[in-house]
Scaffold this motif. Sequence first.
Motif, PDB file in Angstrom:
ATOM      1  N   SER A 179       0.861  -1.185   0.000  1.00 20.10           N
ATOM      2  CA  SER A 179       0.000   0.000   0.000  1.00 20.10           C
ATOM      3  C   SER A 179       0.894   1.231   0.000  1.00 20.10           C
ATOM      4  CB  SER A 179      -0.925   0.009   1.225  1.00 20.10           C
ATOM      5  OG  SER A 179      -0.175   0.124   2.415  1.00 20.10           O
ATOM      6  N   GLY A 180       0.366   2.349  -0.517  1.00 20.76           N
ATOM      7  CA  GLY A 180       1.107   3.598  -0.548  1.00 20.76           C
ATOM      8  C   GLY A 180       1.695   3.943  -1.899  1.00 20.76           C
ATOM      9  N   LEU A 181       1.644   3.012  -2.859  1.00 20.85           N
ATOM     10  CA  LEU A 181       2.108   3.291  -4.210  1.00 20.85           C
ATOM     11  C   LEU A 181       0.997   3.907  -5.041  1.00 20.85           C
ATOM     12  CD1 LEU A 181       4.074   0.014  -5.080  1.00 20.85           C
ATOM     13  CD2 LEU A 181       5.065   2.303  -4.882  1.00 20.85           C
ATOM     14  N   ASP A 182       1.362   4.625  -6.091  1.00 21.05           N
ATOM     15  CA  ASP A 182       0.399   5.006  -7.108  1.00 21.05           C
ATOM     16  C   ASP A 182       0.010   3.763  -7.904  1.00 21.05           C
ATOM     17  OD1 ASP A 182       0.482   7.691  -6.408  1.00 21.05           O
ATOM     18  OD2 ASP A 182       2.135   8.121  -7.806  1.00 21.05           O
ATOM     19  N   PRO A 183      -1.104   3.801  -8.631  1.00 21.50           N
ATOM     20  CA  PRO A 183      -1.443   2.659  -9.482  1.00 21.50           C
ATOM     21  C   PRO A 183      -0.297   2.291 -10.414  1.00 21.50           C
ATOM     22  CG  PRO A 183      -3.298   4.157  -9.348  1.00 21.50           C
ATOM     23  CD  PRO A 183      -2.141   4.852  -8.672  1.00 21.50           C
ATOM     24  N   TYR A 184       0.043   1.023 -10.408  1.00 20.41           N
ATOM     25  CA  TYR A 184       1.097   0.446 -11.253  1.00 20.41           C
ATOM     26  C   TYR A 184       2.483   0.985 -10.907  1.00 20.41           C
ATOM     27  CZ  TYR A 184      -3.375  -0.303 -13.338  1.00 20.41           C
ATOM     28  OH  TYR A 184      -4.702  -0.602 -13.496  1.00 20.41           O
ATOM     29  N   GLY A 185       2.610   1.549  -9.707  1.00 23.06           N
ATOM     30  CA  GLY A 185       3.905   2.020  -9.260  1.00 23.06           C
ATOM     31  C   GLY A 185       4.924   0.909  -9.145  1.00 23.06           C
ATOM     32  N   GLU A 186       4.452  -0.309  -8.929  1.00 19.63           N
ATOM     33  CA  GLU A 186       5.374  -1.446  -8.831  1.00 19.63           C
ATOM     34  C   GLU A 186       6.101  -1.724 -10.144  1.00 19.63           C
ATOM     35  OE1 GLU A 186       1.179  -3.339  -9.060  1.00 19.63           O
ATOM     36  OE2 GLU A 186       2.106  -1.441  -8.456  1.00 19.63           O
ATOM     37  N   ASP A 187       5.541  -1.242 -11.262  1.00 18.80           N
ATOM     38  CA  ASP A 187       6.179  -1.478 -12.562  1.00 18.80           C
ATOM     39  C   ASP A 187       7.581  -0.867 -12.631  1.00 18.80           C
ATOM     40  OD1 ASP A 187       3.851  -2.707 -13.313  1.00 18.80           O
ATOM     41  OD2 ASP A 187       3.194  -1.116 -14.678  1.00 18.80           O
ATOM     42  N   GLY A 188       7.787   0.246 -11.943  1.00 17.45           N
ATOM     43  CA  GLY A 188       9.062   0.944 -12.037  1.00 17.45           C
ATOM     44  C   GLY A 188      10.025   0.640 -10.903  1.00 17.45           C
ATOM     45  N   ILE A 189       9.694  -0.336 -10.058  1.00 14.21           N
ATOM     46  CA  ILE A 189      10.541  -0.665  -8.905  1.00 14.21           C
ATOM     47  C   ILE A 189      11.420  -1.869  -9.217  1.00 14.21           C
ATOM     48  CG2 ILE A 189      10.497  -1.516  -6.527  1.00 14.21           C
ATOM     49  CD1 ILE A 189       7.926   0.093  -6.152  1.00 14.21           C
ATOM     50  N   THR A 190      12.660  -1.810  -8.801  1.00 19.37           N
ATOM     51  CA  THR A 190      13.566  -2.948  -8.992  1.00 19.37           C
ATOM     52  C   THR A 190      13.968  -3.609  -7.685  1.00 19.37           C
ATOM     53  OG1 THR A 190      15.503  -1.494  -8.978  1.00 19.37           O
ATOM     54  CG2 THR A 190      14.513  -1.998 -11.120  1.00 19.37           C
ATOM     55  N   THR A 191      13.878  -2.873  -6.552  1.00 14.28           N
ATOM     56  CA  THR A 191      14.320  -3.428  -5.275  1.00 14.28           C
ATOM     57  C   THR A 191      13.390  -3.000  -4.145  1.00 14.28           C
ATOM     58  OG1 THR A 191      16.628  -3.327  -5.990  1.00 14.28           O
ATOM     59  CG2 THR A 191      16.247  -3.622  -3.642  1.00 14.28           C
ATOM     60  N   LEU A 192      13.066  -3.953  -3.269  1.00 14.62           N
ATOM     61  CA  LEU A 192      12.327  -3.671  -2.046  1.00 14.62           C
ATOM     62  C   LEU A 192      13.199  -4.046  -0.860  1.00 14.62           C
ATOM     63  CD1 LEU A 192       8.870  -5.330  -2.878  1.00 14.62           C
ATOM     64  CD2 LEU A 192       9.468  -2.917  -3.154  1.00 14.62           C
ATOM     65  N   ARG A 193      13.336  -3.118   0.077  1.00 12.19           N
ATOM     66  CA  ARG A 193      13.969  -3.430   1.356  1.00 12.19           C
ATOM     67  C   ARG A 193      12.866  -3.364   2.398  1.00 12.19           C
ATOM     68  NH1 ARG A 193      19.566  -3.246   1.125  1.00 12.19           N
ATOM     69  NH2 ARG A 193      20.364  -2.479  -0.890  1.00 12.19           N
ATOM     70  N   VAL A 194      12.563  -4.515   3.000  1.00  8.84           N
ATOM     71  CA  VAL A 194      11.433  -4.596   3.915  1.00  8.84           C
ATOM     72  C   VAL A 194      11.775  -5.561   5.044  1.00  8.84           C
ATOM     73  CG1 VAL A 194      10.368  -6.279   2.357  1.00  8.84           C
ATOM     74  CG2 VAL A 194       8.983  -5.204   4.125  1.00  8.84           C
ATOM     75  N   GLY A 195      11.495  -5.142   6.285  1.00  8.60           N
ATOM     76  CA  GLY A 195      11.905  -5.957   7.416  1.00  8.60           C
ATOM     77  C   GLY A 195      13.408  -6.158   7.373  1.00  8.60           C
ATOM     78  N   THR A 196      13.833  -7.402   7.477  1.00 11.84           N
ATOM     79  CA  THR A 196      15.260  -7.718   7.371  1.00 11.84           C
ATOM     80  C   THR A 196      15.601  -8.301   6.005  1.00 11.84           C
ATOM     81  OG1 THR A 196      14.870  -9.904   8.364  1.00 11.84           O
ATOM     82  CG2 THR A 196      15.470  -8.108   9.853  1.00 11.84           C
ATOM     83  N   ALA A 197      14.695  -8.198   5.053  1.00  8.53           N
ATOM     84  CA  ALA A 197      14.868  -8.840   3.748  1.00  8.53           C
ATOM     85  C   ALA A 197      15.090  -7.806   2.645  1.00  8.53           C
ATOM     86  CB  ALA A 197      13.648  -9.697   3.412  1.00  8.53           C
ATOM     87  N   VAL A 198      15.718  -8.270   1.576  1.00  7.46           N
ATOM     88  CA  VAL A 198      15.859  -7.496   0.350  1.00  7.46           C
ATOM     89  C   VAL A 198      15.317  -8.342  -0.789  1.00  7.46           C
ATOM     90  CG1 VAL A 198      17.428  -6.314  -1.225  1.00  7.46           C
ATOM     91  CG2 VAL A 198      17.919  -6.334   1.237  1.00  7.46           C
ATOM     92  N   ILE A 199      14.440  -7.748  -1.604  1.00  5.01           N
ATOM     93  CA  ILE A 199      13.745  -8.465  -2.666  1.00  5.01           C
ATOM     94  C   ILE A 199      13.976  -7.744  -3.982  1.00  5.01           C
ATOM     95  CG2 ILE A 199      11.488  -9.241  -3.500  1.00  5.01           C
ATOM     96  CD1 ILE A 199      10.554  -9.111  -0.519  1.00  5.01           C
ATOM     97  N   ASP A 200      14.381  -8.472  -5.003  1.00  5.12           N
ATOM     98  CA  ASP A 200      14.556  -7.916  -6.335  1.00  5.12           C
ATOM     99  C   ASP A 200      13.327  -8.198  -7.184  1.00  5.12           C
ATOM    100  OD1 ASP A 200      17.123  -6.941  -5.816  1.00  5.12           O
ATOM    101  OD2 ASP A 200      18.077  -8.811  -6.421  1.00  5.12           O
ATOM    102  N   LEU A 201      12.729  -7.158  -7.765  1.00  2.38           N
ATOM    103  CA  LEU A 201      11.623  -7.321  -8.706  1.00  2.38           C
ATOM    104  C   LEU A 201      12.228  -7.445 -10.095  1.00  2.38           C
ATOM    105  CD1 LEU A 201      10.253  -6.289  -6.127  1.00  2.38           C
ATOM    106  CD2 LEU A 201       8.676  -5.001  -7.572  1.00  2.38           C
ATOM    107  N   VAL A 202      12.044  -8.608 -10.719  1.00  2.00           N
ATOM    108  CA  VAL A 202      12.855  -8.936 -11.897  1.00  2.00           C
ATOM    109  C   VAL A 202      12.070  -9.110 -13.191  1.00  2.00           C
ATOM    110  CG1 VAL A 202      14.665  -9.991 -10.498  1.00  2.00           C
ATOM    111  CG2 VAL A 202      12.792 -11.417 -11.340  1.00  2.00           C
ATOM    112  N   ALA A 203      10.741  -9.234 -13.130  1.00  2.00           N
ATOM    113  CA  ALA A 203       9.994  -9.494 -14.365  1.00  2.00           C
ATOM    114  C   ALA A 203       8.535  -9.098 -14.181  1.00  2.00           C
ATOM    115  CB  ALA A 203      10.087 -10.974 -14.748  1.00  2.00           C
ATOM    116  N   PRO A 204       7.860  -8.746 -15.280  1.00  2.00           N
ATOM    117  CA  PRO A 204       6.419  -8.507 -15.199  1.00  2.00           C
ATOM    118  C   PRO A 204       5.682  -9.816 -15.007  1.00  2.00           C
ATOM    119  CG  PRO A 204       7.123  -8.467 -17.477  1.00  2.00           C
ATOM    120  CD  PRO A 204       8.373  -8.601 -16.663  1.00  2.00           C
ATOM    121  N   CYS A 205       4.530  -9.737 -14.367  1.00  2.00           N
ATOM    122  CA  CYS A 205       3.705 -10.934 -14.162  1.00  2.00           C
ATOM    123  C   CYS A 205       2.646 -10.986 -15.265  1.00  2.00           C
ATOM    124  CB  CYS A 205       3.045 -10.887 -12.793  1.00  2.00           C
ATOM    125  SG  CYS A 205       2.193 -12.420 -12.369  1.00  2.00           S
TER     126      CYS A 205
END
Length: 266
Positions: A179-205
Amino acid sequence: MGPLPTITVAELTAYPLKGAAGTSLTAAGLTPAGFRHDREFMLVRPDRRHLSQREVPRLATLEPARDEAKLTVHAPGEVTPLVHEVVDGPPLDVTVHGRPCRGTDQGDEAAGWFSAFLGRPCRLVRFTGTRPTTRRDGTLRFADGYPLSVLSRASLDDLNGRLAEPVPMDRFRPNLVLSGLDPYGEDGITTLRVGTAVIDLVAPCARCIVTTVDQRTGEQTRRDPLRTLARYRTRAFEGGCGVMFGRLAVPRVPGTVAVGDPVDAR
């Protein structure tokens, strides 16, 4: 310029049994292969290909729960739940969308329960071994190609504003909802740092016909939301199949993620 929006984790969901209903989580351990127990079990046909909602929409109505010793699966109606003690059965060579992997057979009792409910012969297997992601930059269990899927609430809200009948988030079966993104804001993201984890967004679904299955009833509409998505969303780049909605992701640093965690998105 005003302050940047605060992005947080809105929902976490694991899917212990591939194709069945998800288990909502308040916190989750993130491993290199995704959330703990996610897509750990799968049903296979006699030819050992995976069984999905594409062929059997009723699979969506099964509600699995996993603890350290057993897999419990509830079915709608008067069906007695399956309480399955996990076993190290014989290994089987199985496939997910034609890609080879291995599972340990979970025995005749579980196979009989699922076959009777779904009305076709199948067997329950538990993931074993190793399996690379589609682009070989991570590992996964029985998920289709990547261990995580990510979607924002704003993207679903925008889609529902275009639909005659809004659909719930479970139509898209995400692991991580933001939550907190604009619509389709996830399209332009490559990395999430959340909690103690790091997540790479690598492909469209790329979305498929499973999005037309009502996850509560197992009934299929075969039109929306796919028809509406196709009118305004671009097609995924891999073969031009499906329309983009959400992102696929690979954990770079394992850790713990919880609902409400702030997210550093880049």
